[in-house]
Motif scaffolding. Structure first.
Motif, PDB file in Angstrom:
ATOM      1  N   PHE A   1       0.849  -1.198   0.000  1.00 22.00           N
ATOM      2  CA  PHE A   1       0.000   0.000   0.000  1.00 22.00           C
ATOM      3  C   PHE A   1       0.886   1.251   0.000  1.00 22.00           C
ATOM      4  O   PHE A   1       0.686   2.171  -0.795  1.00 22.00           O
ATOM      5  CB  PHE A   1      -0.914   0.035   1.240  1.00 22.00           C
ATOM      6  N   CYS A   2       1.856   1.285   0.907  1.00 19.96           N
ATOM      7  CA  CYS A   2       2.734   2.470   1.026  1.00 19.96           C
ATOM      8  C   CYS A   2       3.521   2.679  -0.262  1.00 19.96           C
ATOM      9  O   CYS A   2       3.604   3.798  -0.792  1.00 19.96           O
ATOM     10  CB  CYS A   2       3.713   2.296   2.183  1.00 19.96           C
ATOM     11  N   HIS A   3       4.085   1.598  -0.774  1.00 21.35           N
ATOM     12  CA  HIS A   3       4.930   1.646  -1.969  1.00 21.35           C
ATOM     13  C   HIS A   3       4.142   2.155  -3.181  1.00 21.35           C
ATOM     14  O   HIS A   3       4.591   3.056  -3.889  1.00 21.35           O
ATOM     15  CB  HIS A   3       5.475   0.231  -2.199  1.00 21.35           C
ATOM     16  N   GLU A   4       2.953   1.590  -3.386  1.00 17.00           N
ATOM     17  CA  GLU A   4       2.167   1.961  -4.578  1.00 17.00           C
ATOM     18  C   GLU A   4       1.648   3.398  -4.460  1.00 17.00           C
ATOM     19  O   GLU A   4       1.621   4.136  -5.447  1.00 17.00           O
ATOM     20  CB  GLU A   4       1.013   0.981  -4.803  1.00 17.00           C
ATOM     21  N   LEU A   5       1.238   3.786  -3.261  1.00 18.27           N
ATOM     22  CA  LEU A   5       0.749   5.163  -3.095  1.00 18.27           C
ATOM     23  C   LEU A   5       1.877   6.174  -3.308  1.00 18.27           C
ATOM     24  O   LEU A   5       1.648   7.244  -3.871  1.00 18.27           O
ATOM     25  CB  LEU A   5       0.072   5.348  -1.736  1.00 18.27           C
ATOM     26  N   ASP A   6       3.088   5.817  -2.867  1.00 18.71           N
ATOM     27  CA  ASP A   6       4.251   6.689  -3.119  1.00 18.71           C
ATOM     28  C   ASP A   6       4.435   6.944  -4.618  1.00 18.71           C
ATOM     29  O   ASP A   6       4.790   8.053  -5.020  1.00 18.71           O
ATOM     30  CB  ASP A   6       5.540   6.043  -2.576  1.00 18.71           C
ATOM     31  N   HIS A   7       4.204   5.897  -5.427  1.00 24.27           N
ATOM     32  CA  HIS A   7       4.360   6.047  -6.880  1.00 24.27           C
ATOM     33  C   HIS A   7       3.490   7.202  -7.408  1.00 24.27           C
ATOM     34  O   HIS A   7       3.860   7.867  -8.368  1.00 24.27           O
ATOM     35  CB  HIS A   7       3.927   4.772  -7.613  1.00 24.27           C
ATOM     36  N   LEU A   8       2.337   7.415  -6.774  1.00 21.03           N
ATOM     37  CA  LEU A   8       1.400   8.439  -7.276  1.00 21.03           C
ATOM     38  C   LEU A   8       1.937   9.854  -7.047  1.00 21.03           C
ATOM     39  O   LEU A   8       1.449  10.813  -7.649  1.00 21.03           O
ATOM     40  CB  LEU A   8       0.026   8.270  -6.614  1.00 21.03           C
ATOM     41  N   ASP A   9       2.943   9.957  -6.172  1.00 20.99           N
ATOM     42  CA  ASP A   9       3.568  11.259  -5.925  1.00 20.99           C
ATOM     43  C   ASP A   9       5.006  11.296  -6.436  1.00 20.99           C
ATOM     44  O   ASP A   9       5.810  12.131  -6.012  1.00 20.99           O
ATOM     45  CB  ASP A   9       3.508  11.580  -4.427  1.00 20.99           C
ATOM     46  N   GLY A  10       5.325  10.373  -7.333  1.00 23.38           N
ATOM     47  CA  GLY A  10       6.657  10.386  -7.955  1.00 23.38           C
ATOM     48  C   GLY A  10       7.771   9.880  -7.062  1.00 23.38           C
ATOM     49  O   GLY A  10       8.941  10.166  -7.305  1.00 23.38           O
ATOM     50  N   VAL A  11       7.407   9.125  -6.024  1.00 22.29           N
ATOM     51  CA  VAL A  11       8.416   8.617  -5.077  1.00 22.29           C
ATOM     52  C   VAL A  11       8.656   7.131  -5.338  1.00 22.29           C
ATOM     53  O   VAL A  11       7.704   6.357  -5.482  1.00 22.29           O
ATOM     54  CB  VAL A  11       7.947   8.832  -3.618  1.00 22.29           C
ATOM     55  N   LEU A  12       9.924   6.744  -5.406  1.00 24.53           N
ATOM     56  CA  LEU A  12      10.295   5.332  -5.556  1.00 24.53           C
ATOM     57  C   LEU A  12      10.865   4.830  -4.226  1.00 24.53           C
ATOM     58  O   LEU A  12      11.466   5.608  -3.479  1.00 24.53           O
ATOM     59  CB  LEU A  12      11.347   5.168  -6.659  1.00 24.53           C
ATOM     60  N   TYR A  13      10.691   3.538  -3.955  1.00 28.19           N
ATOM     61  CA  TYR A  13      11.134   3.022  -2.651  1.00 28.19           C
ATOM     62  C   TYR A  13      12.636   3.180  -2.453  1.00 28.19           C
ATOM     63  O   TYR A  13      13.101   3.295  -1.325  1.00 28.19           O
ATOM     64  CB  TYR A  13      10.698   1.550  -2.475  1.00 28.19           C
ATOM     65  N   ILE A  14      13.390   3.200  -3.555  1.00 30.36           N
ATOM     66  CA  ILE A  14      14.851   3.337  -3.426  1.00 30.36           C
ATOM     67  C   ILE A  14      15.237   4.710  -2.866  1.00 30.36           C
ATOM     68  O   ILE A  14      16.331   4.886  -2.358  1.00 30.36           O
ATOM     69  CB  ILE A  14      15.568   3.102  -4.782  1.00 30.36           C
TER      70      ILE A  14
END
Ligand code: NI
Length: 164
Positions: A128-141
């Motif tokens: 959930f956290c990882h995919e939602l981050d994608h929506l704001d241009g954030v990658l887990y790395i």
């Protein structure tokens, strides 16, 4: 149904902020179907619309029971902590350790246009956290506590094989 091309790290589209979905159109339904097929084909746990080049706030998460389609998702509760392994279909062959909440509740719209609330733990909470981050241009790395070295990756993959 179609398998979509997954955008890889380095493509500026992954760094953009996505706009909300304003209406569940046939195009959005088609996108959800194609993303589900793409996710299954890639053997992933989650996929966000920007990863297939669409700058809309929509993600799919496989919670182990079903593939959830979450439109305009928001985290409304998070508790506990975990430090576990994470990867991303847009960052192939790389693994990292991330610090995430242990239990996460998301409020979103489903494809029927209804507001739903879903709670996930462990891998699903990370997802959930990882995919939602994608929506704001954030990658887990960006936030990983540690990115595995090639040696550590080999070691990890060997252990996983044993588990399988
Ligand atoms: Ni990802």
């Amino acid at each position: 149904m179609a398998i979509l091309n997954i955008v890889k790290e380095g493509d500026p589209i992954l760094r953009k902020k996505c706009r909300p979905v304003t209406e569940i159109t046939p195009r959005i339904r088609q996108l959800a179907e194609d993303m589900a097929e793409t996710l299954i084909d890639a053997n992933g746990a989650g996929l966000a619309a920007p990863q297939v080049g669409i700058l809309r706030r929509m993600v799919l998460v496989d919670n182990g029971e079903e593939i959830l389609t979450l439109i305009n998702p928001e985290i409304i509760a998070a508790e506990g902590e975990q430090e576990e392994m994470e990867g991303c279909l847009s960052v192939p062959d790389v693994w990292g350790i991330t610090h995430r909440p242990a239990r996460v509740t998301v409020r979103a719209m489903n494809l029927a246009g209804e507001t739903i609330e879903v709670t996930g733990e462990g891998l699903t909470a990370r997802c959930f956290c990882h995919e939602l981050d994608h929506l704001d241009g954030v990658l887990y790395i960006d936030n990983a506590v540690h990115i595995l070295t090639p040696e550590e990756t080999d070691e990890m993959l060997k252990e996983r094989e044993k588990e399988d």
